[in-house]
Structure formats: C-alpha cells, structure tokens
Design an enzyme around this catalytic site. Structure first.
Site, PDB file in Angstrom:
ATOM      1  N   ILE A 158      29.020   5.368  14.986  1.00 42.79           N
ATOM      2  CA  ILE A 158      28.542   6.713  15.325  1.00 42.79           C
ATOM      3  C   ILE A 158      27.772   7.304  14.156  1.00 42.79           C
ATOM      4  O   ILE A 158      26.687   7.884  14.330  1.00 42.79           O
ATOM      5  CB  ILE A 158      29.720   7.615  15.730  1.00 42.79           C
ATOM      6  N   ILE A 232      32.227  15.861  15.421  1.00 45.38           N
ATOM      7  CA  ILE A 232      32.340  15.126  16.682  1.00 45.38           C
ATOM      8  C   ILE A 232      33.398  14.032  16.542  1.00 45.38           C
ATOM      9  O   ILE A 232      33.492  13.148  17.392  1.00 45.38           O
ATOM     10  CB  ILE A 232      30.976  14.533  17.100  1.00 45.38           C
ATOM     11  N   ARG A 234      37.402  14.074  15.053  1.00 46.51           N
ATOM     12  CA  ARG A 234      38.678  14.606  15.517  1.00 46.51           C
ATOM     13  C   ARG A 234      38.905  15.947  14.840  1.00 46.51           C
ATOM     14  O   ARG A 234      38.523  16.147  13.675  1.00 46.51           O
ATOM     15  CB  ARG A 234      39.837  13.659  15.171  1.00 46.51           C
ATOM     16  N   GLU A 263      43.720  20.502  21.788  1.00 46.22           N
ATOM     17  CA  GLU A 263      42.817  20.418  22.928  1.00 46.22           C
ATOM     18  C   GLU A 263      43.630  20.397  24.223  1.00 46.22           C
ATOM     19  O   GLU A 263      44.696  19.773  24.260  1.00 46.22           O
ATOM     20  CB  GLU A 263      41.947  19.166  22.817  1.00 46.22           C
ATOM     21  N   HIS A 281      34.834  18.582  23.966  1.00 45.68           N
ATOM     22  CA  HIS A 281      35.071  17.160  23.683  1.00 45.68           C
ATOM     23  C   HIS A 281      34.340  16.283  24.703  1.00 45.68           C
ATOM     24  O   HIS A 281      34.935  15.426  25.369  1.00 45.68           O
ATOM     25  CB  HIS A 281      36.567  16.845  23.681  1.00 45.68           C
TER      26      HIS A 281
END
Length: 315
Positions: A158, A232, A234, A263, A281
């Site tokens: 990522i 992006i 945790r 969350e 998310h």
C-alpha cells in the site's frame, strides 16, 4: 460434500457468495461461535474465515479443537493471536496486496479533500454562500501539490502505491519503514525525522505492538501547524485523544481518516472539525478489491483442504 468453513467475523452476505459456492459456510455473524453453534457442530471445524482486525484470541480458538487454518479476508491480521495459533500449529493466511490499489486511492482522495478543503467548498456551493457572495475564510487559497512534501510511514504494497500516486502529483516523497526498500524515494532513518520533514504524513504501516500510538502528541507537534495526517492503516497507530487535542489547538492543519480507534466510529469531538475528512473504513471496499480478496481466501482454503501449504501465509 463440500468442506465446512466457519465465518467468524460479521461480513455482508454478498462478500461470501462466491466462497459459499465452494464451501459449506457456518456463519457466526460476528458472535462467539459457541453462542451460535453446539460443541458438536464446532468439533469438526478445521478452517475459519475472519476479518484481520476482528479480535480473535486463544479463548475463541480453543473452542475449535480441530481448527488448523485461520484465513483472513483482507491484508490485515492484527486481530489474530498469532502466538495462540502457533501453539496449536494453526496456519494463518491473508490476502496480501489484494486491495492495495484501492486503499492507496482512498489515501490520495483523503489527502486531496482535506488539503484542498473540498468539504467546506462543497458546502459553500450548496448553502448558497457562493452565489450570495458571502466571504468564507475556508475558501482562502491553499498550497498546491507540486513540491508538497509527502512522508509515507510504511513501505509495503500500500505504501508503494501511495508513494507512486503522490509522485505522479509532482510531490516530493520520502518514507520511513523498519528496513530500506529498492524504491525511487528518499529513505528517512527515523519516524521522527520523517514527521519533521513532511507536510503530509501518510500512515500505511501495519498495526501491532510496535506501532501502537506511534503518532502521539509529540509527533503531532513535530508535524506542525501546516501539517496534515492521513490514516488508512489502523486507528491504533494514532493516539486519537492526542489527535483531537492537536486539532483543537491548531497544532496541525487537518486530517483525513478512514480508520479509527473504535469502529464503527460514532459522532464525537473528532467529527466536529471542518478540517477533518472522514470515511467509514472503505479503503479496500471496491468491487475489484473484493474479488481479489475472495480469490486469495479461496486459494488459501483450497490449498489447506488439499493438504498443501497456504499460498498466502502470514509471515
């Protein structure tokens, strides 16, 4: 007869359709398996599917005496008690890089939205203030992208894609990770140095004990009044209370967040800031990413039930 697979986390049913065509799925719907199924039903379960961020500890693993494989739907596996799995010789797999491009896209979207103040701009049009020629301090010109210093914390799949996208926007990119990589970006030897250097900090590091609250009040002060943070990864990587304080005191300029300490994230002090852009998310939540993640899940399950090593093991 198809092999049985326990679904541990709560997933939308649409995400399990393809997998359900190949396996007999026992859906625990996000509840403890022994609340949903009898000990006899769980006795023969050899494999389970879980979301990487869902806590999966020894107390749950031990309710499944035949369990031999834990397959994470997605890249993350921070919720899995790897030590407990290792004690039982349980293989753990994930879906590496399956959603990396989608997550990198949302990182750039958040960065552009917060630095160009797209949400206040949208409201400026919708409210009639633009047509009414009402002045707005939020509509002042902001720095553009060419030359903007973007620091990427974590240079996995990522992080690499975020860096490539930032470079395409004519930004100056540097990164910090536990080791150097063969990438065309400047390596900075410490997180502190990266935070002091950059004007946008992109968090793309894996969650774990070593990254828990790595971005705390001190780091936010180093980022400074012109600095933005985008997460992006945790929510645990950022001390969220410190972030709220930094936004309140204008210690930093703003934030773009797709992940949170808890969350789903309910409205609170964090959601009240005009200089914060929030998404639920959804970084990896695209059709192509889900197909890729499902492919990895099924490849791991197929190999396991065939007596082979998982093609996508957690290392």
């Amino acid at each position: 007869m198809p092999e049985q697979v326990l679904i541990y986390s709560r997933f939308p049913k649409a995400m399990m359709v393809r997998i359900g065509q190949r396996y007999d799925l026992m859906d625990a719907a996000g509840k403890p398996p022994n609340d949903m199924f009898s000990a006899g039903q769980l006795a023969g379960v050899r494999a389970m599917i879980t979301a990487g961020g869902t806590p999966l500890g020894a107390e749950v693993i031990d309710t499944l005496p035949a369990l031999q494989a834990i397959v994470c739907y997605g890249t993350g596996y921070d919720g899995v008690d790897l030590a407990a799995a290792a004690r039982r010789n349980i293989a753990v797999g994930n879906s590496p890089a399956a959603n990396a491009s989608s997550v990198a896209d949302i990182a750039m979207t958040l960065m552009l939205a917060v630095t160009r103040r797209l949400l206040p701009a949208d409201d400026y049009v919708r409210s009639g203030n633009w047509s009414g020629a009402k002045p707005s301090p939020l509509m002042k010109p902001q720095p553009g992208n060419p030359g903007r210093r973007v620091g990427v914390y974590g240079m996995g799949e990522i992080g690499r894609r975020i860096a490539a996208r930032a470079a395409a926007f004519e930004m100056d990119v540097a990164y910090y990770s536990r080791s150097r990589h063969d990438v065309p970006y400047r390596y900075v030897p410490s997180l502190e140095a990266l935070v002091e250097w950059c004007s946008v900090l992109m968090i793309a590091v894996r969650a774990g004990a070593d990254t828990h609250h790595a971005i705390d009040a001190q780091m936010l002060r180093k980022l400074g009044a012109d600095g933005y943070i985008v997460n992006i990864s945790r929510g645990s990587v950022i001390d969220q209370d410190a972030l709220v304080a930094a936004l309140t005191d204008k210690t930093i300029a703003g934030a773009g967040l797709d992940v949170y300490q808890t969350e789903p994230h309910a409205p609170d002090a964090l959601t009240a800031f005009a200089n914060v852009v929030l998404t639920p998310h959804i970084g990896g939540h695209t059709l192509d990413s889900h197909v890729a993640m499902q492919n990895c899940v099924m490849a791991n399950l197929d190999a396991f039930f065939a007596g082979k090593a998982l093609p996508y093991p957690v290392k």
